[in-house]
Design a protein around this motif. Structure first.
Motif, PDB file in Angstrom:
ATOM      1  N   SER A   1     -12.179 -14.958 -64.055  1.00  0.00           N
ATOM      2  CA  SER A   1     -11.307 -13.916 -63.514  1.00  0.00           C
ATOM      3  C   SER A   1      -9.849 -14.331 -63.622  1.00  0.00           C
ATOM      4  O   SER A   1      -9.525 -15.528 -63.732  1.00  0.00           O
ATOM      5  N   GLU A   2      -8.983 -13.339 -63.558  1.00  0.00           N
ATOM      6  CA  GLU A   2      -7.554 -13.621 -63.598  1.00  0.00           C
ATOM      7  C   GLU A   2      -7.129 -14.502 -62.428  1.00  0.00           C
ATOM      8  O   GLU A   2      -6.175 -15.282 -62.540  1.00  0.00           O
ATOM      9  N   PHE A   3      -7.849 -14.414 -61.295  1.00  0.00           N
ATOM     10  CA  PHE A   3      -7.503 -15.212 -60.127  1.00  0.00           C
ATOM     11  C   PHE A   3      -7.696 -16.701 -60.403  1.00  0.00           C
ATOM     12  O   PHE A   3      -6.935 -17.533 -59.913  1.00  0.00           O
ATOM     13  N   ASP A   4      -8.724 -17.036 -61.173  1.00  0.00           N
ATOM     14  CA  ASP A   4      -8.941 -18.431 -61.556  1.00  0.00           C
ATOM     15  C   ASP A   4      -7.794 -18.942 -62.419  1.00  0.00           C
ATOM     16  O   ASP A   4      -7.283 -20.053 -62.223  1.00  0.00           O
TER      17      ASP A   4
ATOM     18  N   LYS B   1      -8.112 -17.762 -53.689  1.00  0.00           N
ATOM     19  CA  LYS B   1      -7.489 -17.576 -54.993  1.00  0.00           C
ATOM     20  C   LYS B   1      -6.675 -16.279 -54.941  1.00  0.00           C
ATOM     21  O   LYS B   1      -7.057 -15.355 -54.225  1.00  0.00           O
ATOM     22  N   PRO B   2      -5.582 -16.174 -55.661  1.00  0.00           N
ATOM     23  CA  PRO B   2      -5.068 -17.104 -56.669  1.00  0.00           C
ATOM     24  C   PRO B   2      -4.131 -18.181 -56.135  1.00  0.00           C
ATOM     25  O   PRO B   2      -3.496 -18.875 -56.920  1.00  0.00           O
ATOM     26  N   HIS B   3      -4.010 -18.326 -54.800  1.00  0.00           N
ATOM     27  CA  HIS B   3      -3.168 -19.401 -54.275  1.00  0.00           C
ATOM     28  C   HIS B   3      -3.706 -20.735 -54.784  1.00  0.00           C
ATOM     29  O   HIS B   3      -4.922 -20.955 -54.836  1.00  0.00           O
TER      30      HIS B   3
ATOM     31  N   SER C   1      -3.424 -13.171 -68.605  1.00  0.00           N
ATOM     32  CA  SER C   1      -3.008 -14.249 -67.704  1.00  0.00           C
ATOM     33  C   SER C   1      -2.669 -15.534 -68.450  1.00  0.00           C
ATOM     34  O   SER C   1      -2.371 -16.548 -67.828  1.00  0.00           O
TER      35      SER C   1
ATOM     36  N   ARG D   1      -4.695 -17.683 -62.756  1.00  0.00           N
ATOM     37  CA  ARG D   1      -3.441 -17.719 -62.005  1.00  0.00           C
ATOM     38  C   ARG D   1      -3.417 -18.883 -61.027  1.00  0.00           C
ATOM     39  O   ARG D   1      -2.372 -19.524 -60.833  1.00  0.00           O
ATOM     40  N   MET D   2      -4.546 -19.176 -60.395  1.00  0.00           N
ATOM     41  CA  MET D   2      -4.632 -20.326 -59.496  1.00  0.00           C
ATOM     42  C   MET D   2      -4.350 -21.619 -60.253  1.00  0.00           C
ATOM     43  O   MET D   2      -3.603 -22.486 -59.785  1.00  0.00           O
TER      44      MET D   2
ATOM     45  N   ASP E   1     -15.278 -22.349 -61.598  1.00  0.00           N
ATOM     46  CA  ASP E   1     -15.644 -21.253 -60.712  1.00  0.00           C
ATOM     47  C   ASP E   1     -17.173 -21.177 -60.695  1.00  0.00           C
ATOM     48  O   ASP E   1     -17.843 -21.743 -61.569  1.00  0.00           O
TER      49      ASP E   1
END
Length: 232
Positions: free
Chosen positions: A169-172, A143-145, A199, A174-175, A10
């Motif tokens: 981040s949690e999005f990273d 993100k998070p896709h 996560s 989860r992605m 990221d």
């Protein structure tokens, strides 16, 4: 475990210490639009998303397209003003990335920034041709896709089992899970260690300079000493 070949990073809050600029820019844009102020943490918690998704999360009651577009424009203007004093890279970033390149890793960036924004900051830091691949939120799904990571892996011809994502981040995280890529969390950026651990990353670091020693333990001590000499 498969041999690790590709490291994906990221940008904001992971390689670049830009969180304060993002928070201030979003507060400034919201104020100009007459919106109630969000907390600093609320803004930090949407960092990593693409800008449209971030605005929709922060201000879910706003659905008028023109209003949203004005807010996006004001945010970008506020951020550019703050970036007249560019956010710095975290200590040891260049030295550590150089070590990874020398060790034969492919390096990539997966970011919620726009292509225009990422290219601008890469140029500022002399990194425009540094990475093997970069992917931005306005070029694919936010993100998070997992699509952003899948596109990077496809271009770099790297199996998911041979890649690792570092993000703050949690999005990273989860992605990465969605793409079946190993995930390491960075607690020094947008979100706290406690939040990130929810996560279930494989590992969590509290400073960027810890990452090289975790990836390449045999050379970690020597590289850390070189970094200390540079920033000391």
């Amino acid at each position: 475990m498969s041999e690790l070949k590709t490291l994906i990073f990221d940008w904001d809050g992971t390689l670049c210490d830009s969180i304060t600029h993002i928070v201030e820019a979003m507060h400034g844009a919201a104020k100009l639009m007459g919106l109630a102020a969000s907390s600093d943490q609320a803004v930090r918690d949407i960092i990593g998303l693409g800008l449209p998704e971030a605005i929709a999360t922060l201000f879910p009651d706003i659905d008028e397209p023109g209003f949203v577009e004005n807010l996006r424009t004001l945010y970008s203007e506020q951020y550019l003003t703050l970036e007249q004093q560019p956010a710095s890279l975290f200590p040891g970033v260049i030295e550590t990335l150089d070590t990874f390149r020398s060790a034969g890793f492919k390096l990539a960036v997966a970011t919620g920034k726009s292509r225009r924004g990422l290219d601008r900051v890469l140029a500022t830091h002399g990194l425009i041709d540094f990475f093997d691949m970069t992917r931005c939120a306005d070029e694919t799904l936010s993100k998070p896709h997992p699509r952003m990571l899948e596109e990077i892996l496809n271009r770099l011809e790297t199996p998911a089992s041979c890649a690792l994502m570092l993000g703050d981040s949690e999005f990273d995280i989860r992605m990465a899970h969605g793409a079946r890529v190993r995930a390491v969390a960075a607690s020094y950026g947008a979100q706290s260690r406690a939040h990130l651990l929810q996560s279930r990353p494989e590992h969590c670091i509290d400073a960027f300079v810890e990452f090289q020693g975790w990836i390449l333990p045999s050379s970690g001590a020597a590289q850390q000493q070189r970094i200390d000499n540079v920033i000391g």
